[in-house]
Design an enzyme around this catalytic site. Structure first.
Site, PDB file in Angstrom:
ATOM      1  N   HIS A   1       0.821  -1.223   0.000  1.00  0.00           N
ATOM      2  CA  HIS A   1       0.000   0.000   0.000  1.00  0.00           C
ATOM      3  C   HIS A   1       0.855   1.274   0.000  1.00  0.00           C
ATOM      4  O   HIS A   1       0.319   2.365  -0.235  1.00  0.00           O
ATOM      5  CB  HIS A   1      -1.038  -0.032   1.141  1.00  0.00           C
ATOM      6  CG  HIS A   1      -0.538   0.379   2.476  1.00  0.00           C
ATOM      7  ND1 HIS A   1      -0.259  -0.514   3.484  1.00  0.00           N
ATOM      8  CD2 HIS A   1      -0.275   1.605   2.988  1.00  0.00           C
ATOM      9  CE1 HIS A   1       0.148   0.147   4.549  1.00  0.00           C
ATOM     10  NE2 HIS A   1       0.149   1.438   4.267  1.00  0.00           N
TER      11      HIS A   1
ATOM     12  N   ASP B   1      -0.749  -7.407   1.400  1.00  0.00           N
ATOM     13  CA  ASP B   1      -0.105  -6.085   1.493  1.00  0.00           C
ATOM     14  C   ASP B   1       1.411  -6.267   1.654  1.00  0.00           C
ATOM     15  O   ASP B   1       1.965  -6.054   2.733  1.00  0.00           O
ATOM     16  CB  ASP B   1      -0.721  -5.331   2.692  1.00  0.00           C
ATOM     17  CG  ASP B   1      -0.325  -3.870   2.694  1.00  0.00           C
ATOM     18  OD1 ASP B   1       0.287  -3.415   1.706  1.00  0.00           O
ATOM     19  OD2 ASP B   1      -0.623  -3.182   3.699  1.00  0.00           O
TER      20      ASP B   1
ATOM     21  N   SER C   1       4.061   2.132   8.279  1.00  0.00           N
ATOM     22  CA  SER C   1       3.683   1.118   7.281  1.00  0.00           C
ATOM     23  C   SER C   1       4.886   0.605   6.514  1.00  0.00           C
ATOM     24  O   SER C   1       5.772   1.382   6.142  1.00  0.00           O
ATOM     25  CB  SER C   1       2.721   1.741   6.277  1.00  0.00           C
ATOM     26  OG  SER C   1       1.473   1.812   6.860  1.00  0.00           O
ATOM     27  N   GLY C   2       4.892  -0.692   6.253  1.00  0.00           N
ATOM     28  CA  GLY C   2       5.985  -1.300   5.487  1.00  0.00           C
ATOM     29  C   GLY C   2       7.165  -1.689   6.351  1.00  0.00           C
ATOM     30  O   GLY C   2       8.026  -2.451   5.945  1.00  0.00           O
TER      31      GLY C   2
HETATM   32  C1  4AZ Z   1      -1.039   3.797   8.449  1.00  0.00           C
HETATM   33  O1  4AZ Z   1      -1.930   4.601   8.145  1.00  0.00           O
HETATM   34  C2  4AZ Z   1      -1.247   2.930   9.623  1.00  0.00           C
HETATM   35  N1  4AZ Z   1      -2.202   1.137  14.148  1.00  0.00           N
HETATM   36  C3  4AZ Z   1      -0.302   2.002   9.970  1.00  0.00           C
HETATM   37  C4  4AZ Z   1      -0.486   1.205  11.069  1.00  0.00           C
HETATM   38  C5  4AZ Z   1      -1.588   1.337  11.835  1.00  0.00           C
HETATM   39  C6  4AZ Z   1      -2.537   2.265  11.535  1.00  0.00           C
HETATM   40  C7  4AZ Z   1      -2.346   3.080  10.427  1.00  0.00           C
HETATM   41  C8  4AZ Z   1      -1.748   0.462  13.023  1.00  0.00           C
HETATM   42  O2  4AZ Z   1      -0.008   3.714   7.800  1.00  0.00           O
END
Ligand code: 4AZ
Length: 433
Positions: A242, A287, A383-384
């Protein structure tokens, strides 16, 4: 006028007065001399100590050597390709004790620093061990002589008693190796770090330390941090699909390593981004993406790869794991400059799928981690990035990839990660790792 009167007084002094004055002057000179001599000796001592300290601390140059030899009584097995396997660790232990024994009992004991098995290859069904040796010496101008002494000491040992290892001394090879290349080889093992952080006990996390999470990378779009990623070899990273929803052209992306976003230790451009073919935004399944860097990084004590678990491995529910990243410190909050770490617990999919939590949204390719009370969690920008777990031997494995969650650190809304074991074969099919 004052000067004239003084000269007059000098002239009318008796011989006795003059001789007393002379001896006074001598005494004064002697006392003065003693003080001067004392100061001089102190200065000399300080210089000598300074020079000694300098040579002990900095004056020694590191020398690295690469050696290899065949071991006739150990059959080759593909397990030797994995630096975390018991076979590799046992072999490394035996080789390191042999090297320690060789040099600790020689005149080179003060120069010998360390040795490590960096590769195991095969020859006619038997193993060939490749070792990097590190020495420190002041022999800057006589490197050839120093090298010969090491080579002879080693050769004599390998010809004689080598304990349980039957070494083929005719296969012995010895060569110099440059510092960066040697350090690269010494740091090739996955999942190991050189530092032990001072406290271990994101959202609810704390600042990381230099070298604590050496596999953590920052994926940047036009030099702005967007996502985390994990180094899995010297030229491959694994991250979340993502991260590339909007922009997936490798030309727009680069990767940086180091504790601080503002002071990257190493940067690379990217030549390929491979997104899971069954990832379809806005669904969270599959993902995962792998990212190929334009050129490999050199491993150092602060840049290393994490170990990938076998597909069959299970991370036990309720066990500790650590999530790291430069994500926001709260939902819609600010991005920190310093890498953050958060200690979380792995939550089983059944609990995570319960009505109160994610009511059935968790598929087998996902893994939940955090606390049902909230408090510690990954957040936007993490993320990632990696969720890692340490095994009983101190080796760190990649368990998850930060993927999604309902905001950050909310009660009953733990972080959801891409389950790495589930995608282990997919990673191998794309990277060969
Ligand atoms: C994000 O938006 C995201 N609490 C990543 C992880 C989590 C929530 C949002 C987990 O990248």
């Amino acid at each position: 006028m004052a000067k004239g009167q003084a000269q007059e007084r000098e002239q009318i002094r008796t011989p006795l007065q003059n001789s007393r004055r002379q001896s006074n002057t001598k005494m004064k000179l002697t006392r003065c001399g003693k003080i001067t001599l004392g100061i001089l000796m102190m200065v000399i001592a300080a210089i000598v100590i300074g020079v000694l300290v300098y040579f002990i601390a900095y004056g020694k140059t590191p020398f690295y050597y690469h050696i290899s030899f065949k071991v006739n009584n150990i059959d080759y097995d593909s397990k030797f390709q994995k630096s975390y396997s018991q076979e590799y660790m046992d072999l490394n232990k035996k080789i390191v004790s042999l090297m320690n024994e060789t040099f600790h009992r020689s005149k080179l004991r003060r120069q010998y620093v360390t040795s490590h098995v960096v590769q195991v290859s095969q020859s006619r069904g038997k193993i060939v061990v490749h070792i990097v040796l590190k020495f420190k010496s002041c022999y800057k101008n006589n490197a050839a002589k120093f090298r010969d002494r090491i080579k002879i000491t080693l050769y004599q040992k390998l010809m004689g008693n080598t304990g349980s290892l039957q070494i083929d001394s005719f296969s012995f090879k010895f060569s110099d190796i440059a510092m960066a290349m040697a350090e690269n080889l010494l740091n090739t093992c996955c999942g190991r770090r050189t530092i032990t952080p001072s406290g271990n006990k994101i959202v609810g996390g704390m600042n990381a330390e230099e070298g604590e999470w050496p596999w953590q990378a920052s994926l940047q779009q036009d030099n702005v941090h967007r996502c985390g990623a994990t180094l899995i070899s010297n030229n491959w990273l694994v991250t979340a699909a993502h991260c590339f929803i909007e922009v997936n052209d490798p030309k727009n992306w680069n990767v940086s390593f180091g504790l601080l976003l503002s002071d990257p230790q190493t940067q690379r451009t990217i030549k390929d981004i491979i997104i899971h073919e069954h990832y379809h935004y806005p669904a969270h399944e599959n993902d995962i993406a792998v990212v190929h860097m334009s050129s490999p990084v050199l491993y150092t004590s602060n840049i290393r790869r994490a170990c990938l678990p076998e597909a069959t491995f299970t991370f036990p529910p309720n066990s500790d794991a650590v999530v790291t990243g430069w994500g926001t410190l709260k939902h819609n909050g600010e991005i920190p400059n310093i890498l953050q770490k958060g200690l979380v617990k792995i939550i089983d999919n059944k609990t995570c799928n319960s009505e109160a939590v994610y009511s059935g949204d968790i598929t087998p390719g996902m893994l939940c981690a955090g606390f049902l009370k909230g408090r510690v969690d990954a957040c936007q920008g993490d993320s990632g990035g990696p969720l890692v777990r340490e095994n009983s031997k101190g080796i760190w494995f990649l368990a998850g990839i930060v993927s999604w969650g309902d905001e950050c650190a909310l009660p009953n809304k733990p972080g959801v990660y891409t389950r790495v074991t589930y995608y282990r074969d997919w990673i191998k099919s794309k990277t060969g790792l």
